[in-house]
Design a protein around this motif. Structure first.
Motif, PDB file in Angstrom:
ATOM      1  N   ASP A 126      -1.425 -38.334   5.523  1.00  0.00           N
ATOM      2  CA  ASP A 126      -2.535 -38.001   6.407  1.00  0.00           C
ATOM      3  C   ASP A 126      -3.172 -39.246   7.003  1.00  0.00           C
ATOM      4  OD1 ASP A 126      -2.493 -35.137   6.039  1.00  0.00           O
ATOM      5  OD2 ASP A 126      -3.033 -35.580   3.961  1.00  0.00           O
ATOM      6  N   LEU A 147     -13.877 -38.110   6.266  1.00  0.00           N
ATOM      7  CA  LEU A 147     -13.285 -36.780   6.074  1.00  0.00           C
ATOM      8  C   LEU A 147     -14.353 -35.735   5.808  1.00  0.00           C
ATOM      9  CD1 LEU A 147     -10.175 -37.617   3.871  1.00  0.00           C
ATOM     10  CD2 LEU A 147     -10.147 -36.570   6.149  1.00  0.00           C
ATOM     11  N   ILE A 198     -16.148 -34.734   9.044  1.00  0.00           N
ATOM     12  CA  ILE A 198     -15.498 -33.797   9.970  1.00  0.00           C
ATOM     13  C   ILE A 198     -15.045 -32.519   9.268  1.00  0.00           C
ATOM     14  CG2 ILE A 198     -14.752 -35.621  11.557  1.00  0.00           C
ATOM     15  CD1 ILE A 198     -11.950 -35.307  10.328  1.00  0.00           C
ATOM     16  N   ALA A 253     -12.511 -31.869   7.426  1.00  0.00           N
ATOM     17  CA  ALA A 253     -11.087 -31.559   7.570  1.00  0.00           C
ATOM     18  C   ALA A 253     -10.440 -31.405   6.204  1.00  0.00           C
ATOM     19  CB  ALA A 253     -10.393 -32.666   8.356  1.00  0.00           C
ATOM     20  N   THR A 254      -9.486 -30.463   6.131  1.00  0.00           N
ATOM     21  CA  THR A 254      -8.774 -30.259   4.867  1.00  0.00           C
ATOM     22  C   THR A 254      -7.297 -30.596   5.069  1.00  0.00           C
ATOM     23  OG1 THR A 254      -8.414 -27.962   5.452  1.00  0.00           O
ATOM     24  CG2 THR A 254     -10.344 -28.454   4.093  1.00  0.00           C
ATOM     25  N   LEU A 270      -3.770 -32.938   7.459  1.00  0.00           N
ATOM     26  CA  LEU A 270      -4.467 -33.138   8.726  1.00  0.00           C
ATOM     27  C   LEU A 270      -3.507 -32.933   9.891  1.00  0.00           C
ATOM     28  CD1 LEU A 270      -6.475 -36.421   8.009  1.00  0.00           C
ATOM     29  CD2 LEU A 270      -7.221 -34.064   7.709  1.00  0.00           C
ATOM     30  N   ASP A 271      -3.963 -32.194  10.898  1.00  0.00           N
ATOM     31  CA  ASP A 271      -3.154 -32.132  12.107  1.00  0.00           C
ATOM     32  C   ASP A 271      -3.612 -33.244  13.059  1.00  0.00           C
ATOM     33  OD1 ASP A 271      -5.428 -31.286  13.422  1.00  0.00           O
ATOM     34  OD2 ASP A 271      -4.921 -29.160  13.222  1.00  0.00           O
ATOM     35  N   LYS A 327      -5.215 -33.270  15.821  1.00  0.00           N
ATOM     36  CA  LYS A 327      -6.598 -33.199  16.297  1.00  0.00           C
ATOM     37  C   LYS A 327      -7.544 -33.734  15.231  1.00  0.00           C
ATOM     38  CE  LYS A 327      -8.785 -29.536  18.324  1.00  0.00           C
ATOM     39  NZ  LYS A 327      -8.704 -28.061  18.461  1.00  0.00           N
ATOM     40  N   GLU A 328      -7.241 -33.383  13.994  1.00  0.00           N
ATOM     41  CA  GLU A 328      -8.109 -33.838  12.902  1.00  0.00           C
ATOM     42  C   GLU A 328      -7.978 -35.342  12.679  1.00  0.00           C
ATOM     43  OE1 GLU A 328      -8.483 -30.002   9.970  1.00  0.00           O
ATOM     44  OE2 GLU A 328      -6.508 -30.876  10.249  1.00  0.00           O
ATOM     45  N   LYS A 329      -6.759 -35.876  12.890  1.00  0.00           N
ATOM     46  CA  LYS A 329      -6.580 -37.322  12.739  1.00  0.00           C
ATOM     47  C   LYS A 329      -7.387 -38.066  13.796  1.00  0.00           C
ATOM     48  CE  LYS A 329      -2.046 -37.100  10.583  1.00  0.00           C
ATOM     49  NZ  LYS A 329      -0.622 -36.984  10.884  1.00  0.00           N
TER      50      LYS A 329
END
Lengths: 312, 417, 289
Positions: free
Chosen positions: B105, B334, B337, B339-340, B343-344, B346-348
């Motif tokens: 991730d 993390l 945002i 995010a779980t 991570l895709d 967009k989340e990165k």
């Protein structure tokens, strides 16, 4: 057997050409590395294997090519292709320049002199401004793995083809091998040994120059300790020897095997330095048990009835 | 004849290698996969292992608490290592493997600047966030990599603290300084920083020598001794510094102060030099005695030092603390945002945006990454501290208000201790 | 003037740390035709042995030098047949094979040291560490002791070579293996003996080097490089040339560092090295084999 060979070679070439379509960038990077080492080992073999002049400073030409290409691109704004050409030419010119005094030396003396020369080049790269000295150089990067794979593939295929053509199939190759077996005798038979050795030396230096140029563009960062390090030469020598000196196929086999094994160990032991021990052991065992390399071993396996040493 | 037989052999070999290397097993549990690229072998293995300790301590601490708390759940972290063998090419390969094979991730970066410069283009290509807990070379930040961050300020921000202290806070004020730098990128920057800050402070630089690593340092020390400076400043890693100080003692050369960066804060330096390490000055951005307070699991520098000592049997220095802090920075971003894992893309990207806005207080001090200028994405929240070894301990001696104990100056001769 | 004298002394003492290593290395080439790439690794192992000796007994490793000699002598004696195996007989490229085999050994030694003893930099302290004697210039005691030890060991070694029966056998072997063998010299035993003495001497030198510098797995390469340099300058296989060549190498380093700048030391070393080979491949005295 014979009719099978051409199709097999064709299939092999096709397979490697198609590799970028089947592999992800990581495996492609590993393949690109293997290609790089094939090229380097084969080019070392031109002078080391065929003439018996063991060049322990071959890595210097790799580094010079990398630096000349990078400098041409960064400081002169030239495109990659032009830089690469300059890199190859610079390596050849350097080889021609130092070849004359150095090639007069024989055996261990030649080996040590080339080694000292390579260290000298590394020191110069550390001192110069234009190389960035100990800060190294950032090369504008092109992050396309396929491009590098194909460029490297083309360069290495060219190296192998020229080597094969010149060394195995031409008068030049026979003359060079005559130098390896008995230099004085070759001379008395009218072989222009000095000119021939010099030509082989410059030729063998051109390929690492080009490969170095590609390498710099590929990793985007070069440093005297990465492209001019003695370990570059060490690795070429080990590969050529592992496969079989003075044969067209030996260095290719050696390069594929050693690079694949060392990357395999690196992958399997991500947290351990034991892989260094293993590589050392592989070298020791091969030297002890397969003195004429894998090619010789293969030949011995094929013709057990003759016993003895199968490598001619 | 026989030379044509390589074709089937080579094909067979390739197939065998491909099978042996095969795909590595994927882990399906909801954990954050964190790639660690650092030097576990090669010339930089000392530093590489130092950063590894810092990263490991972060991961172990997070996992001991059950994981990172996001949206009511806890997600553990799993570190995946890639040894860069102290070589840029392997560093790039390791990063490529961690990203494309292991599907990590985000990435915790290498120890050295050269390998970091090879990893950064790869993380840029795949748009994967990358924080280095160690690399201090200003070269990295000038490149303005979008996905690369660093928790340690650049070396020219850290090194001058001790020179500043010596120029302002001791009597009688020193007038001259000699600088020795090892010929590697980091040490040369450190030496240059010593020279620049000395000139700014009105000191005269009487000697500036760059020495190749691995040389015998006695002639260099002899040349410096002849210039008779008040201060000897050494830009190097711990090994060269130890050897130079040994050489200085052998040659009976005791300037009024010896300044060194980086190495005097490492346990090997103290152990190796023993009593001869006394009175040596250095700089750091973090020591166990600082009064930072953070809401991370460690909270204070003292607590971090205690946990570290318990786990590794040696006290931490600032590289380890900064490496742990790199993990904390990811953790905080993390949480922000929400995010779980996994991570895709967009989340990165959101993670990078969150890192850019990050402004947190930790045991390591404030973490705030610059978003413009020559130190783009480097942590600029910290101030540099001058240190001195006194009584076998590293104490804070300045500059100015950061002083805990007064600096001891001048240093007594080697024989009068 | 003081600076100049001090620089000269520094140079002489730098050379002094290398005399023993180079002498053994040179003889090893002369007798066995082996360029031992692992020479620096013997130094590294010697230094580590001294470190662990100090760690466990608390004693001064300088006092136990004979013990280290015996240890490394035994190690060398046992290892030598393997090296012999790849360089002797009808194998192709004996020099290259020897070089490569010892390169493999060096890699194994380096990797094992890193694996077993970790990445820390170790130090040892002897009773002479950090001491010096002032005689107008400063004489560092430990280095001076090392210099004396090096010269003494090399001279003893040469006395052995030139004045004893075994020594004569060794020299005969160095000159011509085959003829020596025909004349009744047990070439195998002599070779093993030479390699064992060489390993023992180099291991002892490692103790001294460990005390002067710092100990880690990668420390060997520097000594391999410098040993090459000295031996080539001396003339390969010509042991008496080693002492002046080592001193020359030390002086070159110190004079370059003080009067040209330390950054040029590497270039000066390898530049002179390369030129020597091109101009006078048989060494400064023209006596190399």
């Amino acid at each position: 057997m014979r009719p099978l060979r051409l199709p097999a070679l064709g299939a092999f070439l096709l397979l490697t050409l198609l590799a970028p379509f089947a592999l992800n960038p990581f495996w492609l990077r590993i393949l690109t590395e293997i290609l790089l080492w094939i090229g380097l080992a084969v080019s070392w073999n031109i002078i080391g294997g065929y003439t018996g002049y063991l060049n322990f400073g071959h890595g210097a030409f790799f580094g010079v090519g990398a630096y000349v290409t990078a400098i041409a691109m960064v400081h002169a704004g030239l495109p990659f292709g032009a830089g690469l050409l300059l890199g190859g030419l610079a390596s050849a010119a350097l080889a021609a320049f130092i070849g004359l005094p150095t090639l007069r030396l024989r055996g261990a003396y030649f080996a040590i002199a080339t080694w000292a020369f390579a260290e000298m080049i590394r020191q110069v790269a550390l001192l110069l401004e234009v190389t960035g000295g100990a800060f190294g150089m950032r090369v504008p990067g092109l992050l396309d793995p396929n491009f590098f794979y194909y460029v490297m593939w083309a360069a290495v295929a060219g190296t192998c083809a020229i080597t094969y053509g010149l060394m195995e199939r031409s008068r030049m190759g026979y003359k060079l091998r005559a130098i390896r077996e008995q230099e004085e005798a070759a001379e008395t038979l009218g072989v222009a040994t000095t000119r021939l050795k010099l030509a082989a030396f410059a030729l063998s230096a051109t390929f690492p120059g080009v490969l170095g140029g590609i390498y710099g563009y590929w990793t985007t960062y070069i440093h005297p300790d990465s492209v001019l390090s003695g370990s570059v030469t060490d690795q070429m020598v080990v590969m050529a020897l592992l496969g079989g000196l003075g044969t067209a196929v030996g260095p290719i086999l050696g390069a594929v095997l050693l690079q694949a094994v060392s990357r395999f160990l690196w992958l399997q032991m991500e947290q351990s330095v034991l892989y260094i021990v293993f590589i050392g052991l592989v070298i020791c065992v091969v030297v002890q048990l397969l003195p004429d390399g894998l090619v010789g071993f293969w030949a011995r396996l094929r013709r057990p009835q003759r016993g003895g040493n199968g490598a001619a | 004849m026989k030379r044509r037989q390589w074709v089937p052999m080579a094909v067979g070999l390739l197939v065998a290698v491909g099978l042996a290397l095969g795909p590595t097993e994927a882990q399906q549990a909801p954990v954050f996969k964190v790639g660690v690229v650092t030097s576990l072998s090669g010339e930089m293995n000392f530093g590489g292992n130092v950063t590894k300790r810092g990263y490991d301590l972060w991961a172990d601490t997070v996992n001991a608490a059950g994981g990172i708390a996001i949206g009511g759940n806890r997600y553990k972290v799993q570190l995946v290592y890639g040894d860069d063998q102290s070589s840029p090419a392997t560093a790039a390969l390791a990063a490529e493997r961690l990203i494309t094979q292991e599907k990590v991730d985000f990435i915790l970066g290498p120890y050295a600047s050269g390998t970091t410069l090879a990893v950064a283009p790869i993380t840029e290509k795949y748009k994967v966030p990358h924080i280095t807990g160690s690399a201090e070379s200003p070269l990295i930040w000038k490149q303005k990599f979008k996905y690369t961050f660093g928790t340690i300020p650049a070396v020219n921000q850290i090194a001058p603290a001790s020179i500043k202290t010596l120029a302002k806070d001791v009597k009688p004020a020193p007038k001259t300084v000699a600088v020795i730098g090892i010929d590697d990128a980091f040490s040369k920057f450190a030496a240059q920083a010593f020279k620049d800050s000395a000139e700014q402070a009105g000191l005269k630089v009487v000697k500036f020598e760059i020495v190749p690593e691995g040389a015998d340092y006695t002639p260099t020390i002899t040349a410096v001794k002849a210039a008779n400076p008040d201060i000897l400043a050494i830009g190097s890693h711990e090994k060269a510094a130890m050897e130079m100080i040994k050489a200085a003692k052998e040659l009976g050369f005791a300037p009024k102060a010896i300044v060194q960066h980086y190495g005097m804060t490492t346990p090997d330096f103290l152990k190796g030099l023993g009593k001869d390490a006394e009175f040596i000055f250095g700089s750091s951005v973090w020591t166990a005695a600082l009064k930072h307070k953070g809401n991370d699991p460690f909270g204070t520098p003292a607590k971090y030092a205690e946990v570290f000592q318990k786990k590794y049997g040696t006290p931490p220095d600032y590289t380890e603390a900064a490496s742990t802090a790199a993990g904390l920075a990811f953790e905080a971003a993390l949480k922000q945002i929400g995010a779980t894992p996994p991570l895709d893309q967009k989340e990165k990207d959101a993670l990078v945006a969150a890192l850019e806005k990050l402004n947190i207080k930790t045991f390591y001090g404030p973490i705030k990454f610059a978003t413009e200028g020559d130190f783009y994405h480097d942590n600029v929240g910290l101030s540099s501290i001058a240190l001195q070894i006194q009584g076998g301990k590293i104490v804070e001696v300045g500059p100015g208000a950061l002083k805990v104990i007064s600096p001891k100056y001048p240093m007594p001769a080697w024989t009068k201790r | 003037m003081e600076l100049f004298l001090q620089t000269l002394l520094d140079g002489v003492l730098i050379g002094g740390t290398l005399v023993v290593i180079a002498a053994g290395f040179s003889l090893c080439f002369g007798v066995m035709d082996v360029i031992d790439f692992a020479v620096g690794e013997w130094v590294m192992l010697g230094a580590y042995t001294a470190f662990w000796f100090q760690e466990f007994t608390g004693g001064d490793p300088m006092a136990a030098l004979p013990l280290f000699f015996a240890l490394f002598f035994a190690g060398g004696y046992l290892l030598q047949p393997l090296i012999q195996r790849v360089t002797a007989g009808k194998r192709p490229h004996p020099v290259l094979m020897g070089l490569l085999f010892t390169f493999g050994l060096a890699t194994v030694a380096k990797g094992s040291a890193l694996y077993f003893w970790g990445f820390n930099f170790r130090s040892i302290r002897t009773w002479l560490s950090g001491q010096n004697v002032q005689i107008g210039i400063t004489v560092p005691s430990l280095r001076f002791a090392g210099f004396l030890f090096g010269v003494f060991a090399t001279l003893t070694f040469m006395a052995f070579l030139y004045w004893t029966r075994t020594g004569r056998a060794i020299r005969a072997t160095a000159q011509d293996r085959v003829t020596a063998g025909l004349l009744g010299v047990d070439v195998r035993r002599i070779s093993a003996l030479v390699y064992a003495v060489y390993a023992g001497l180099t291991g002892m030198a490692g103790v001294l080097i460990g005390a002067l510098f710092s100990i880690h797995a990668g420390m060997g390469l520097r000594y391999t490089t410098l040993a090459f340099f000295v031996v080539v300058l001396a003339g390969m296989g010509f042991v008496p040339g080693v002492i002046p060549a080592a001193l020359f190498m030390g002086l070159l380093q110190s004079l370059t560092a003080v009067y040209l700048g330390s950054r040029y030391v590497g270039l000066a070393l390898f530049g002179v090295f390369y030129l020597t080979l091109v101009v006078a491949p048989k060494g400064l005295f023209g006596r190399g084999s």
